[in-house]
Design an enzyme around this catalytic site. Structure first.
Site, PDB file in Angstrom:
ATOM      1  N   ASP A   1      -2.643  19.184 -21.638  1.00  0.00           N
ATOM      2  CA  ASP A   1      -2.875  19.446 -23.069  1.00  0.00           C
ATOM      3  C   ASP A   1      -1.569  19.367 -23.873  1.00  0.00           C
ATOM      4  O   ASP A   1      -0.595  20.049 -23.534  1.00  0.00           O
ATOM      5  CB  ASP A   1      -3.441  20.849 -23.287  1.00  0.00           C
ATOM      6  CG  ASP A   1      -4.828  21.050 -22.713  1.00  0.00           C
ATOM      7  OD1 ASP A   1      -5.187  20.358 -21.759  1.00  0.00           O
ATOM      8  OD2 ASP A   1      -5.542  21.934 -23.217  1.00  0.00           O
TER       9      ASP A   1
ATOM     10  N   GLU B   1     -13.761  23.496 -25.754  1.00  0.00           N
ATOM     11  CA  GLU B   1     -12.355  23.870 -25.611  1.00  0.00           C
ATOM     12  C   GLU B   1     -11.506  23.315 -26.758  1.00  0.00           C
ATOM     13  O   GLU B   1     -11.880  22.363 -27.435  1.00  0.00           O
ATOM     14  CB  GLU B   1     -11.814  23.318 -24.288  1.00  0.00           C
ATOM     15  CG  GLU B   1     -12.676  23.671 -23.091  1.00  0.00           C
ATOM     16  CD  GLU B   1     -11.995  23.331 -21.782  1.00  0.00           C
ATOM     17  OE1 GLU B   1     -11.537  24.266 -21.123  1.00  0.00           O
ATOM     18  OE2 GLU B   1     -11.911  22.145 -21.432  1.00  0.00           O
TER      19      GLU B   1
HETATM   20  C1  FRU Z   1      -8.244  22.074 -21.686  1.00  0.00           C
HETATM   21  C2  FRU Z   1      -7.961  23.408 -21.084  1.00  0.00           C
HETATM   22  C3  FRU Z   1      -7.772  24.448 -22.145  1.00  0.00           C
HETATM   23  C4  FRU Z   1      -6.893  25.446 -21.470  1.00  0.00           C
HETATM   24  C5  FRU Z   1      -6.064  24.581 -20.571  1.00  0.00           C
HETATM   25  C6  FRU Z   1      -5.765  25.136 -19.241  1.00  0.00           C
HETATM   26  O1  FRU Z   1      -7.730  21.027 -20.951  1.00  0.00           O
HETATM   27  O2  FRU Z   1      -8.973  23.772 -20.177  1.00  0.00           O
HETATM   28  O3  FRU Z   1      -8.972  24.993 -22.602  1.00  0.00           O
HETATM   29  O4  FRU Z   1      -6.114  26.130 -22.385  1.00  0.00           O
HETATM   30  O5  FRU Z   1      -6.744  23.379 -20.392  1.00  0.00           O
HETATM   31  O6  FRU Z   1      -4.985  24.237 -18.509  1.00  0.00           O
END
Ligand code: FRU
Length: 431
Positions: free
Chosen positions: A47, A295
């Site tokens: 991310d 997300e």
């Molecule tokens: C999206 C996610 C987010 C979280 C992170 C954890 O890719 O699942 O929701 O903050 O990755 O790695």
């Protein structure tokens, strides 16, 4: 006053999701070449987001582009075990940053972690947003998810740490980020807490200034309040389904929602993001009956409309629904008050092609419609290993979307990890 906003919970219904189709060229990510370039040999990233202002505009600071990424150090330097390291990355995740003069994919320089380790209230740092404080010379607020196992329990709290950005001709660096302030946690009323749902999602804060009322709000990932497995799927959740359609008994295990909170008037200017200053307002979108994860929610203001984007997985659809990993969207003609309608009738904005269903994820649509995401893995089959894959852990090609009312169109494909800024931070950062 908190709660001024008369907002409603809009639905992503089963009827909407039945319209999701992979491989439409207007809503499908480009195929990622197996020989994609990698940004770093020493760090795996996923991310990612550009440093931005509170109005969602990506910024440069003294000419430097800056992005943050979730990161895990590559432990196995031979990379023989890279797939296992990648699969376990969430359990060591921290937030680091990159800087570049051009914003182009090939020349990001890794700057290391942002938050001081001593400031971690919990073991892991998951997604959020890195935001220049309006009116300041160089103050940066890092909104993030402070989470992980604490005393045999999993905690996930929406949090913030504040630092300062500095630049010279050669580099970008940060100071501060030495304390964490917990903003709010899952209350079991506006969103599911752990007692209601052992798999509860509560993370990924995205604060922004709402132009309609000048107030700071935050959208974030949640699940619908209530006991997992006991939701009844009715007409609100199905929408207008065909007469012969049978709702799968597992549909109620999809209970994702997008939470909304408002910050007290004046608290942003004072840099006070503490628990007492936030009011949780209840979900802005519910995907009950459709999907268990919405997300990294984030917003785009364009042509008088408010777009709300969120990422979701094939594996988190419930019942007998299907859809690709990718970014989904909802649009309101009436700002945060809603209602929000699913983009492209189905909600799907950009999904992975069915030839590479896990090629990219964690798409972030910026204010101009540029979409940045990371490469998860692409198939690289050989005669001896038909299931071979290449792990990404690096940024995907940036693409551009045209947003036309409730339709979106993929129109441009740019370089790997290319970032387009809209605003040069006007104040001169101290060197
Ligand atoms: C999206 C996610 C987010 C979280 C992170 C954890 O890719 O699942 O929701 O903050 O990755 O790695």
């Amino acid at each position: 006053m908190p709660g001024d906003l008369m907002h409603q919970t809009s639905r992503w219904t089963i009827a909407d999701a039945l319209k999701v189709h992979a491989d439409d060229p207007t809503t499908t990510m480009p195929v990622i070449a197996a020989d994609f370039p990698t940004m770093s040999e020493s760090v795996m990233i996923w991310d990612t987001g550009a440093l931005r202002d509170i109005n969602m505009n990506s910024v440069t600071v003294n000419g430097w582009h800056v992005i943050w990424s979730l990161a895990a150090d590559k432990i196995d330097l031979t990379n023989a075990n890279i797939a296992a390291e990648w699969a376990n990355r969430n359990n060591t995740a921290y937030i680091g940053f990159w800087y570049s003069k051009t914003g182009n994919g090939s020349d990001w320089i890794w700057g290391g972690r942002l938050l001081q380790k001593s400031a971690d209230l919990r073991p892991w740092e998951w997604s959020g947003n890195l935001v220049m404080r309006e009116g300041s010379e160089n103050t940066v607020d890092m909104f993030y998810t402070s989470c992980g196992p604490v005393n045999n329990d999993f905690e996930s709290v929406i949090a913030v740490s504040t630092g300062q950005i500095h630049t010279d001709d050669q580099k970008v660096w940060f100071t501060g980020f030495d304390t964490t302030v917990d903003m709010f946690d899952a209350d079991g009323v506006h969103e599911a807490n752990e007692a209601e749902d052992p798999y509860f999602d509560f993370r990924d804060p995205c604060p922004f200034l709402n132009p309609d009322d000048g107030r700071v709000y935050c959208v974030y990932e949640t699940n619908v309040a209530g006991i997992r497995g006991q939701f009844v799927i009715g007409a609100n959740e199905t929408g207008p389904i065909p007469p012969n359609y049978t709702v799968d008994p597992g549909a109620g295990y999809g209970a994702a929602s997008i939470g909304l909170a408002i910050l007290d008037d004046g608290a942003y200017e004072a840099g006070d993001f503490s628990r007492a200053r936030w009011t949780q307002l209840g979900p802005i979108v519910s995907a009950l009956g459709v999907n268990d994860q919405t997300e990294r929610p984030h917003v785009v203001f364009q042509n008088g409309k408010l777009y709300l984007f969120t990422i979701s997985h094939h594996s988190t659809y419930s019942g007998n629904l299907q859809g690709p990993d990718g970014v989904y969207g909802f649009v309101s003609d009436n700002g945060l008050a809603g209602p929000f309608r699913p983009m492209n009738a189905s909600g799907l904005v950009l999904g992975n092609p069915s030839s590479q269903p896990y090629s990219t994820y964690s798409h972030f649509v910026d204010a101009q419609g540029y979409v940045q995401s990371f490469i998860d893995h692409v198939p690289t089959p050989t005669a001896t290993d038909p299931n071979a894959v290449r792990i990404g852990a690096t940024l995907a090609p940036t693409v551009k979307l045209v947003l036309d009312d409730d339709r979106s169109y993929l129109t441009e494909i740019h370089n790997y990890g290319e970032i387009f800024a809209q605003r040069a931070w006007p104040a001169t950062a101290a060197g």
